[in-house]
Structures are given as structure tokens and as C-alpha cells.
Design an enzyme around this catalytic site. Structure first.
Site, short mmCIF file in Angstrom:
data_model
loop_
_atom_site.label_atom_id
_atom_site.label_comp_id
_atom_site.label_asym_id
_atom_site.label_seq_id
_atom_site.Cartn_x
_atom_site.Cartn_y
_atom_site.Cartn_z
N GLU A 49 0.81 -1.23 0.00
CA GLU A 49 0.00 0.00 0.00
C GLU A 49 0.84 1.27 0.00
OE1 GLU A 49 -0.28 -2.67 1.85
OE2 GLU A 49 -2.34 -3.15 2.41
N GLY A 265 12.18 -40.02 0.50
CA GLY A 265 11.62 -41.04 -0.38
C GLY A 265 10.29 -41.63 0.04
C1 AOF Z 1 -0.32 -5.26 4.33
N1 AOF Z 1 0.40 -5.07 3.20
O1 AOF Z 1 2.04 -5.60 1.82
C2 AOF Z 1 1.75 -6.95 3.73
C3 AOF Z 1 0.97 -7.16 4.90
O2 AOF Z 1 6.16 -6.76 10.44
P1 AOF Z 1 5.39 -6.03 9.39
O3 AOF Z 1 5.12 -4.62 9.79
O4 AOF Z 1 6.04 -6.12 8.02
O5 AOF Z 1 3.97 -6.71 9.29
C4 AOF Z 1 3.84 -8.03 8.86
C5 AOF Z 1 2.38 -8.38 8.81
O6 AOF Z 1 1.68 -7.50 7.94
C6 AOF Z 1 2.14 -9.77 8.24
O7 AOF Z 1 2.19 -10.76 9.23
C7 AOF Z 1 0.75 -9.62 7.67
O8 AOF Z 1 -0.21 -9.71 8.70
C8 AOF Z 1 0.77 -8.20 7.13
N2 AOF Z 1 1.25 -8.18 5.74
N3 AOF Z 1 -0.05 -6.31 5.14
O9 AOF Z 1 -1.17 -4.45 4.65
C9 AOF Z 1 1.40 -5.85 2.85
N4 AOF Z 1 2.81 -7.73 3.43
ZN ZN Z 2 0.72 -3.22 5.83
#
Ligand code: AOF
Ligand code: ZN
Length: 320
Positions: A49, A265
Site C-alpha cells: 500500500e 523417499g
Molecule cells: C499489508 N500489506 O504488503 C503486507 C501485509 O512486520 P510487518 O510490519 O512487516 O507486518 C507483517 C504483517 O503484515 C504480516 O504478518 C501480515 O499480517 C501483514 N502483511 N499487510 O497491509 C502488505 N505484506
Molecule cells: Zn501493511
């Protein structure tokens, strides 16, 4: 619609790059025009985002955000700022996503934050399956506390993984083996039994096709040479002695393994199947008949195999 574009962007990322985080794509649309797009490129890097918001700049105000997963809410220990808050601050009008974030620390809280700020939200049920499939590993760990398990096997037409003396190099040809190396670069971890290590001494790496996975060996009571290739310096390796499969998977999930490629395996495959722990299978089939053969390279093979689908079955026929 724009959600398809968000998916297409996210799919371009190798899941290994973002793991244990999910792959996420975001598209910002204003007056029918795409004004910004972004993806989460890798673990510790910005989320999808804020990347899209930065591209759109002032055009964000009043735009609709299409995201493959619910924008994140703030929680303790998080590395990135909250995407829901970033979207609110940037003045988007509406957020459309495919699924909620299965991370219990977010799970609905991101959308609730948006709604409380007066932003419309919509979760598209038609995209729910695609959203979960895009991040099979992440969803599996969050929902089941175990990795997504893929069973990979290379077999001859008569269902043998090796010649009568146990020799399995090579059942399949070079292009299939290259495909396996490329496959390994997509998985967080790759698992074999001690039997495979002793018989084949595989390195279990991606052979330059990408990052190497974590190597996992189920040793049981057997002892392995420290000089086995799985213990070389190209990637880390974990060895489990006598331990229940479920406990092993739970431990792997704890170590951040979202996707696991089980390369065998046969004893290991049987154990995973018997325990009902297989989510997906990839079977490489060589047009050979290994029964009674001492060497897979010289086993009789079908010269020009003809493949016919018969209901759910396949007929593969040809002269030797
Ligand atoms: C989003 N957009 O592109 C992603 C999300 O440790 P942080 O701050 O990077 O947060 C990781 C968490 O954010 C991850 O476990 C998941 O819940 C969310 N990922 N969220 O809005 C993103 N990659
Ligand atoms: Zn995020």
C-alpha cells in the site's frame, strides 16, 4: 477488474522473497484510471500500500484502493507502519480486498480502522480462494500452525522411484530436473528422509535457480555422515530424530517455514499421506519401465509415448 491487476502484480514476486510475510499487491484507481500500484517485494521491505500511495502522490485523495489482502492494523512488534492508517491519512475513498488478513494480530482490525475513519470497505468473496492460494504458506501457518505441504515425486511409468538396487539417478531427464531446481527456489524448506540422504547424497539446493531452501532431514534413528552434501555450507539444515510429523511441522512453522516441499523417499511420502498432511502433489513421470532394471539410465523406455485421458485416468502407451 483492478483486483486482478493487484493479483498479477503480487504473483510476479517469488513467495520466498516475502516469506514469512505474504505477497501483497495494491492498485489505486481514480475516475476509472490507475493512479498508483505497488507490491510488497520482500521481508522487511515496505508493504504494497505505501508503495502504491507514493506513486499516486496527490492523486490518492478520493481514490479506491484494490488490495489482495486486508491492509494491516498496528500491532506490537511490527516492523512496518500500519497500511490501514496510511490509507486513511492519504484520503482514499474506499478499500476493496480479496480476503481478511489471517494474521490474528490483524484479522479484521485493519478494515475496522478504515470504516471507523469513514472509508467504505468491501471483501470480494469471488476472490477469497485466489487470495488464500496466493499466500498458501502464510494462510496455512496462520490458520493451522503448520506449513503448506507439497509432495514431490519422480516416478517411472510403472510407478518406481528407483531401480531394483535403489539407484534413482536419473529417473527423469534434464528439463524435469531443472524444473525441480526452480521449484526448490520457491519453497521455504525442503524435506527428505535419511534413506534419501544415504542413497543419493543430494545437496537439496536450487542449483543457482534462486535462493536455497532450508534443508530438513528426518533421520529417525539412523546416523548420517557430517560430510553428507546436505550439511555443506550452501544452506542451513535441521535434523529431526524420532518425532511425530505434526510436531515437526509445528516446529517448522515456528521457524518461519510457510511452504514445505517433501521430496521423499517412499517411506516419508507414505508417512505424510497416512497422517493426512499433504496439501498438494507434483508427480514427475518418466516414460520408462524401471521394474527389474538395475540402472534407471538404461531402463526400457517408450519411444513415442501417446497420452490419452480416460475419465480421471491417463493411458500412456507406446512401443519400447
Ligand atoms: C499489508 N500489506 O504488503 C503486507 C501485509 O512486520 P510487518 O510490519 O512487516 O507486518 C507483517 C504483517 O503484515 C504480516 O504478518 C501480515 O499480517 C501483514 N502483511 N499487510 O497491509 C502488505 N505484506
Ligand atoms: Zn501493511
Amino acid at each position: 477488474m483492478s483486483l486482478d491487476l493487484a493479483f498479477a502484480l503480487a504473483r510476479r514476486v517469488n513467495p520466498r522473497e516475502t516469506s514469512p510475510n505474504p505477497r501483497v499487491g495494491c492498485v489505486l484507481v481514480k475516475d476509472g484510471r490507475t493512479v498508483g500500484q505497488g507490491v510488497h517485494h520482500g521481508y522487511g521491505k515496505p508493504h504494497a500500500e505505501p508503495v502504491a500511495l507514493q506513486k499516486a502522490g496527490a492523486r490518492t485523495r478520493g481514490a479506491v484502493a484494490y488490495v489482495t489482502m486486508e491492509p494491516c492494523a498496528p500491532f506490537a512488534g511490527k516492523r512496518n507502519p500500519s497500511c490501514a492508517e496510511a490509507l486513511i491519512a492519504a484520503g482514499v475513498r474506499k478499500v476493496v480486498c480479496a480476503t481478511l488478513d489471517p494474521n490474528p494480530k490483524v484479522a479484521g482490525r485493519g478494515l475496522a480502522l478504515l470504516r471507523r475513519a469513514g472509508i467504505k470497505t468491501s471483501v470480494q468473496p469471488d476472490y477469497a480462494a485466489a487470495g488464500a492460494l496466493l499466500n498458501r504458506g502464510f494462510f496455512s501457518v496462520m490458520r493451522r500452525r503448520r506449513p503448506w505441504v507439497v509432495l514431490k515425486t519422480a516416478l517411472s511409468l510403472d510407478g518406481k522411484a528407483a531401480a531394483t538396487n535403489g539407484k534413482s539417478r536419473w529417473v527423469t531427464g534434464k528439463p524435469a530436473r531443472n524444473a525441480v531446481h526452480a521449484l526448490r527456489a520457491q519453497y521455504d524448506a525442503i524435506l527428505v528422509g535419511a534413506g534419501t540422504v544415504l542413497a543419493d547424497n543430494p545437496a537439496l539446493t536450487s542449483h543457482g535457480a534462486g535462493k536455497n531452501p532450508l534443508r530438513v532431514v528426518l533421520a529417525g534413528r539412523r546416523s548420517l555422515s557430517k560430510r553428507a552434501k546436505v550439511f555443506d555450507s550452501s544452506a542451513p539444515t535441521v535434523v529431526y530424530r524420532k518425532m511425530a510429523l505434526r510436531a515437526i511441522l509445528k516446529d517448522l512453522a515456528r521457524r518461519g517455514v510457510g511452504t514445505l516441499l517433501v521430496e521423499g523417499g517412499p517411506t516419508i511420502h507414505a508417512a505424510f499421506l497416512k497422517a493426512g498432511l499433504v496439501d498438494e502433489a507434483k508427480v514427475f513421470l518418466a516414460p520408462k519401465l524401471l521394474s527389474g532394471s538395475l540402472d534407471p539410465n538404461t531402463a526400457p523406455r517408450l519411444k513415442t509415448p501417446k497420452v490419452t485421458k480416460l475419465g480421471d485416468d491417463w493411458l500412456i502407451e507406446g512401443a519400447l
